[in-house]
Motif scaffolding. Structure first.
Motif, PDB file in Angstrom:
ATOM      1  N   GLY A  84       2.982 -79.157 -52.719  1.00 58.57           N
ATOM      2  CA  GLY A  84       1.624 -79.433 -52.279  1.00 58.57           C
ATOM      3  C   GLY A  84       0.622 -79.604 -53.403  1.00 58.57           C
ATOM      4  O   GLY A  84      -0.335 -80.367 -53.282  1.00 58.57           O
ATOM      5  N   ARG A  85       0.834 -78.876 -54.500  1.00 61.72           N
ATOM      6  CA  ARG A  85      -0.066 -78.996 -55.651  1.00 61.72           C
ATOM      7  C   ARG A  85       0.693 -78.623 -56.920  1.00 61.72           C
ATOM      8  O   ARG A  85       1.778 -78.040 -56.861  1.00 61.72           O
ATOM      9  CB  ARG A  85      -1.307 -78.118 -55.477  1.00 61.72           C
ATOM     10  N   SER A  86       0.122 -78.949 -58.058  1.00 62.49           N
ATOM     11  CA  SER A  86       0.851 -78.821 -59.322  1.00 62.49           C
ATOM     12  C   SER A  86       0.438 -77.638 -60.176  1.00 62.49           C
ATOM     13  O   SER A  86       1.037 -77.380 -61.215  1.00 62.49           O
ATOM     14  CB  SER A  86       0.689 -80.107 -60.143  1.00 62.49           C
ATOM     15  N   ASP A  87      -0.578 -76.898 -59.789  1.00 63.01           N
ATOM     16  CA  ASP A  87      -1.033 -75.774 -60.607  1.00 63.01           C
ATOM     17  C   ASP A  87      -0.228 -74.518 -60.334  1.00 63.01           C
ATOM     18  O   ASP A  87       0.051 -74.171 -59.193  1.00 63.01           O
ATOM     19  CB  ASP A  87      -2.520 -75.501 -60.348  1.00 63.01           C
ATOM     20  N   GLY A  88       0.180 -73.823 -61.383  1.00 67.33           N
ATOM     21  CA  GLY A  88       0.888 -72.561 -61.232  1.00 67.33           C
ATOM     22  C   GLY A  88       2.352 -72.717 -60.868  1.00 67.33           C
ATOM     23  O   GLY A  88       2.857 -73.821 -60.652  1.00 67.33           O
ATOM     24  N   ILE A  89       3.056 -71.587 -60.813  1.00 71.05           N
ATOM     25  CA  ILE A  89       4.465 -71.555 -60.427  1.00 71.05           C
ATOM     26  C   ILE A  89       4.549 -71.071 -58.988  1.00 71.05           C
ATOM     27  O   ILE A  89       4.179 -69.933 -58.689  1.00 71.05           O
ATOM     28  CB  ILE A  89       5.269 -70.632 -61.353  1.00 71.05           C
ATOM     29  N   LYS A  90       5.028 -71.932 -58.097  1.00 72.51           N
ATOM     30  CA  LYS A  90       5.061 -71.633 -56.669  1.00 72.51           C
ATOM     31  C   LYS A  90       6.501 -71.407 -56.203  1.00 72.51           C
ATOM     32  O   LYS A  90       7.388 -72.199 -56.518  1.00 72.51           O
ATOM     33  CB  LYS A  90       4.429 -72.775 -55.867  1.00 72.51           C
ATOM     34  N   ASP A 189      -1.422 -64.840 -54.459  1.00 69.25           N
ATOM     35  CA  ASP A 189      -1.813 -66.229 -54.216  1.00 69.25           C
ATOM     36  C   ASP A 189      -1.241 -67.172 -55.264  1.00 69.25           C
ATOM     37  O   ASP A 189      -0.835 -68.294 -54.955  1.00 69.25           O
ATOM     38  CB  ASP A 189      -3.344 -66.353 -54.222  1.00 69.25           C
ATOM     39  N   LYS A 190      -1.195 -66.722 -56.508  1.00 72.17           N
ATOM     40  CA  LYS A 190      -0.785 -67.618 -57.593  1.00 72.17           C
ATOM     41  C   LYS A 190       0.676 -68.059 -57.489  1.00 72.17           C
ATOM     42  O   LYS A 190       1.065 -69.066 -58.088  1.00 72.17           O
ATOM     43  CB  LYS A 190      -1.033 -66.968 -58.951  1.00 72.17           C
ATOM     44  N   HIS A 191       1.489 -67.298 -56.731  1.00 71.69           N
ATOM     45  CA  HIS A 191       2.891 -67.667 -56.563  1.00 71.69           C
ATOM     46  C   HIS A 191       3.203 -68.176 -55.149  1.00 71.69           C
ATOM     47  O   HIS A 191       4.356 -68.454 -54.835  1.00 71.69           O
ATOM     48  CB  HIS A 191       3.793 -66.474 -56.871  1.00 71.69           C
ATOM     49  N   SER A 192       2.196 -68.291 -54.296  1.00 72.35           N
ATOM     50  CA  SER A 192       2.411 -68.675 -52.899  1.00 72.35           C
ATOM     51  C   SER A 192       2.658 -70.178 -52.779  1.00 72.35           C
ATOM     52  O   SER A 192       1.969 -70.990 -53.395  1.00 72.35           O
ATOM     53  CB  SER A 192       1.198 -68.280 -52.053  1.00 72.35           C
ATOM     54  N   PHE A 193       3.626 -70.523 -51.968  1.00 72.68           N
ATOM     55  CA  PHE A 193       4.019 -71.921 -51.792  1.00 72.68           C
ATOM     56  C   PHE A 193       2.976 -72.685 -50.987  1.00 72.68           C
ATOM     57  O   PHE A 193       2.586 -72.281 -49.903  1.00 72.68           O
ATOM     58  CB  PHE A 193       5.370 -71.978 -51.078  1.00 72.68           C
ATOM     59  N   ASP A 194       2.514 -73.777 -51.545  1.00 73.26           N
ATOM     60  CA  ASP A 194       1.568 -74.660 -50.862  1.00 73.26           C
ATOM     61  C   ASP A 194       2.248 -76.008 -50.721  1.00 73.26           C
ATOM     62  O   ASP A 194       2.232 -76.833 -51.629  1.00 73.26           O
ATOM     63  CB  ASP A 194       0.280 -74.794 -51.685  1.00 73.26           C
ATOM     64  N   GLY A 195       2.907 -76.212 -49.591  1.00 74.76           N
ATOM     65  CA  GLY A 195       3.653 -77.443 -49.394  1.00 74.76           C
ATOM     66  C   GLY A 195       4.390 -77.419 -48.076  1.00 74.76           C
ATOM     67  O   GLY A 195       4.034 -76.669 -47.165  1.00 74.76           O
ATOM     68  N   GLU A 196       5.434 -78.241 -47.990  1.00 70.10           N
ATOM     69  CA  GLU A 196       6.182 -78.377 -46.741  1.00 70.10           C
ATOM     70  C   GLU A 196       7.673 -78.164 -46.978  1.00 70.10           C
ATOM     71  O   GLU A 196       8.198 -78.504 -48.039  1.00 70.10           O
ATOM     72  CB  GLU A 196       5.936 -79.765 -46.143  1.00 70.10           C
ATOM     73  N   LEU A 197       8.328 -77.600 -45.963  1.00 69.54           N
ATOM     74  CA  LEU A 197       9.772 -77.383 -45.990  1.00 69.54           C
ATOM     75  C   LEU A 197      10.411 -78.008 -44.760  1.00 69.54           C
ATOM     76  O   LEU A 197       9.800 -78.072 -43.684  1.00 69.54           O
ATOM     77  CB  LEU A 197      10.100 -75.888 -46.004  1.00 69.54           C
ATOM     78  N   PHE A 198      11.667 -78.421 -44.927  1.00 68.61           N
ATOM     79  CA  PHE A 198      12.396 -79.010 -43.802  1.00 68.61           C
ATOM     80  C   PHE A 198      13.891 -78.771 -44.012  1.00 68.61           C
ATOM     81  O   PHE A 198      14.402 -78.855 -45.125  1.00 68.61           O
ATOM     82  CB  PHE A 198      12.094 -80.508 -43.727  1.00 68.61           C
ATOM     83  N   LYS A 199      14.569 -78.443 -42.942  1.00 68.74           N
ATOM     84  CA  LYS A 199      16.024 -78.275 -42.949  1.00 68.74           C
ATOM     85  C   LYS A 199      16.518 -77.303 -44.022  1.00 68.74           C
ATOM     86  O   LYS A 199      17.413 -77.617 -44.803  1.00 68.74           O
ATOM     87  CB  LYS A 199      16.718 -79.627 -43.113  1.00 68.74           C
ATOM     88  N   LEU A 200      15.936 -76.122 -44.057  1.00 71.30           N
ATOM     89  CA  LEU A 200      16.445 -75.074 -44.922  1.00 71.30           C
ATOM     90  C   LEU A 200      17.659 -74.466 -44.229  1.00 71.30           C
ATOM     91  O   LEU A 200      17.537 -73.816 -43.193  1.00 71.30           O
ATOM     92  CB  LEU A 200      15.376 -74.007 -45.161  1.00 71.30           C
ATOM     93  N   ASN A 201      18.834 -74.703 -44.775  1.00 68.86           N
ATOM     94  CA  ASN A 201      20.082 -74.186 -44.222  1.00 68.86           C
ATOM     95  C   ASN A 201      20.831 -73.417 -45.299  1.00 68.86           C
ATOM     96  O   ASN A 201      20.818 -73.797 -46.473  1.00 68.86           O
ATOM     97  CB  ASN A 201      20.976 -75.329 -43.722  1.00 68.86           C
ATOM     98  N   VAL A 202      21.479 -72.324 -44.894  1.00 62.39           N
ATOM     99  CA  VAL A 202      22.290 -71.541 -45.820  1.00 62.39           C
ATOM    100  C   VAL A 202      23.721 -71.533 -45.297  1.00 62.39           C
ATOM    101  O   VAL A 202      23.980 -71.108 -44.169  1.00 62.39           O
ATOM    102  CB  VAL A 202      21.773 -70.099 -45.963  1.00 62.39           C
ATOM    103  N   PHE A 203      24.640 -72.011 -46.128  1.00 64.62           N
ATOM    104  CA  PHE A 203      26.055 -72.093 -45.770  1.00 64.62           C
ATOM    105  C   PHE A 203      26.809 -70.909 -46.361  1.00 64.62           C
ATOM    106  O   PHE A 203      26.432 -70.387 -47.419  1.00 64.62           O
ATOM    107  CB  PHE A 203      26.653 -73.403 -46.291  1.00 64.62           C
ATOM    108  N   ASP A 204      27.889 -70.500 -45.691  1.00 69.18           N
ATOM    109  CA  ASP A 204      28.617 -69.308 -46.135  1.00 69.18           C
ATOM    110  C   ASP A 204      29.725 -69.626 -47.134  1.00 69.18           C
ATOM    111  O   ASP A 204      30.675 -68.858 -47.287  1.00 69.18           O
ATOM    112  CB  ASP A 204      29.186 -68.548 -44.934  1.00 69.18           C
TER     113      ASP A 204
END
Length: 349
Positions: A84-90, A189-204
């Motif tokens: 979502g934005r480029s400032d800081g480590i998210k 706040d400085k590490h909080s994700f500001d953006g979008e996620l889709f299809k987060l899947n975890v395989f075994d």
């Protein structure tokens, strides 16, 4: 029987009518439940093509405690991520335990970490704000290799210690880097994700490079991950059911499910199939009928704790619930039973 109210007025001449009424009501309830199941299935199909947008403050996250046994010795985590934005480590994903507060953490800025091992790819990850990127992380105790893929390409890897496994008592947070292993852990706040996620899947299991590339090449709206069946242990559609805190909203990412063959049939054929499925007495190995688990959504069960009394209510065909004493009946709980104890192993006669 202890389940019968002895004060119920069984007057002569009314027993037959009473049983007829009970059977009629039961059939009506079952028909309604089956209709609701189809509606829920359609809703779930549509919902799994929704993304999540995070507000970017310490108050915006999804936090829960999954069962991690299947992931203890190997896993693959993949998602489509839009910065979502480029400032800081998210950070958009974190899993921590009592002994290892940062067993896994993943940022949008090229910092990736698991089991005391970091892969720093900041110089290789192109800063593309507002662009979907397919990101995958693979690891196994056997290879000890922690590998990071961007858009299907292996960008870097590292070797984890030989004696380290994924801990089982941890909490998973999406959208934050957690500083505590308890619910309501400290976020910044400085590490909080500001953006979008889709299809987060975890395989075994540890997927190989060709499998990761196939998912990336398939594009945002593909359904390639479906081919892995139960190996897709933590599913995006289940994660969408977890409680969202703060400014976390479901969004449309522009994808729609591809119509299956049965969806292409005309309405009359569908109705014939539905009637046939209702009339057939198809029972699974554990004795439950198709879609029976959906009845757990009834008011007297949903959001209730599994107790001896609740199991007794459903004793004849639901004894398996006794193994989950103390658990709370939630959407995720019901989804588990539908997948592992429903019609998957049911052969119609």
């Amino acid at each position: 029987s202890s389940g019968i109210n002895a004060e119920w007025p069984l007057r002569p001449g009314t027993i037959e009518q009473s049983f007829t009424m009970i059977i009629t009501l039961s059939v009506m309830f079952l028909l309604g439940a089956l209709t609701g199941v189809e509606s829920d299935k359609a809703g779930l199909m549509e919902r799994r093509f929704k993304g999540l947008k995070f507000g970017g403050t310490a108050k915006d996250y999804i936090l829960f405690k999954p069962r991690m046994e299947p992931l203890e010795e190997s896993y693959t985590l993949c998602a489509w991520v839009k910065k979502g934005r480029s400032d800081g480590i998210k950070y958009w994903f974190d899993y921590g335990t009592t002994s290892d507060p940062h067993a896994i953490y993943l940022s949008v800025d090229g910092y990736f970490y698991t089991l005391g091992t970091e892969v720093n790819l900041k110089s290789k990850v192109t800063d593309q704000v507002g662009t979907w990127r397919h990101v995958c992380f693979t690891w196994s105790l056997t290879t000890r290799a922690f590998s990071v893929y961007y858009d299907g390409v292996l960008l870097g890897s590292a070797t984890t210690p030989s004696d380290r496994k994924i801990g089982l008592d941890g909490y998973m947070v999406i959208g934050q880097l957690q500083f505590s292993h308890t619910y309501g852990g400290r976020f910044e706040d400085k590490h909080s994700f500001d953006g979008e996620l889709f299809k987060l899947n975890v395989f075994d299991k540890e997927l190989d490079a060709s499998a990761v590339k196939e998912m990336a090449d398939g594009g945002l709206c593909s359904e390639v991950e479906e081919k892995y069946g139960r190996s897709r242990y933590l599913k995006w559609e289940d994660l969408l059911l977890e409680e969202k805190t703060g400014n976390v909203a479901e969004i449309d990412v522009g994808c729609t499910p591809e119509p299956k063959e049965e969806d292409k049939e005309d309405t009359e054929d569908k109705e014939d199939k539905e009637e046939a499925s209702i009339s057939e007495d198809c029972e699974c190995e554990n004795g439950t009928t198709l879609s029976r688990w959906d009845l757990l959504r009834e008011d007297k069960f949903f959001n209730k704790t599994v107790t001896v009394e609740l199991v007794e209510e459903l004793k004849e065909t639901w004894d398996i619930l006794g193994d989950f004493a103390g658990a709370t009946v939630t959407e995720r709980f019901i989804s588990h039973f539908k997948f592992f104890h429903d019609g998957k192993t049911c052969d119609k006669k």
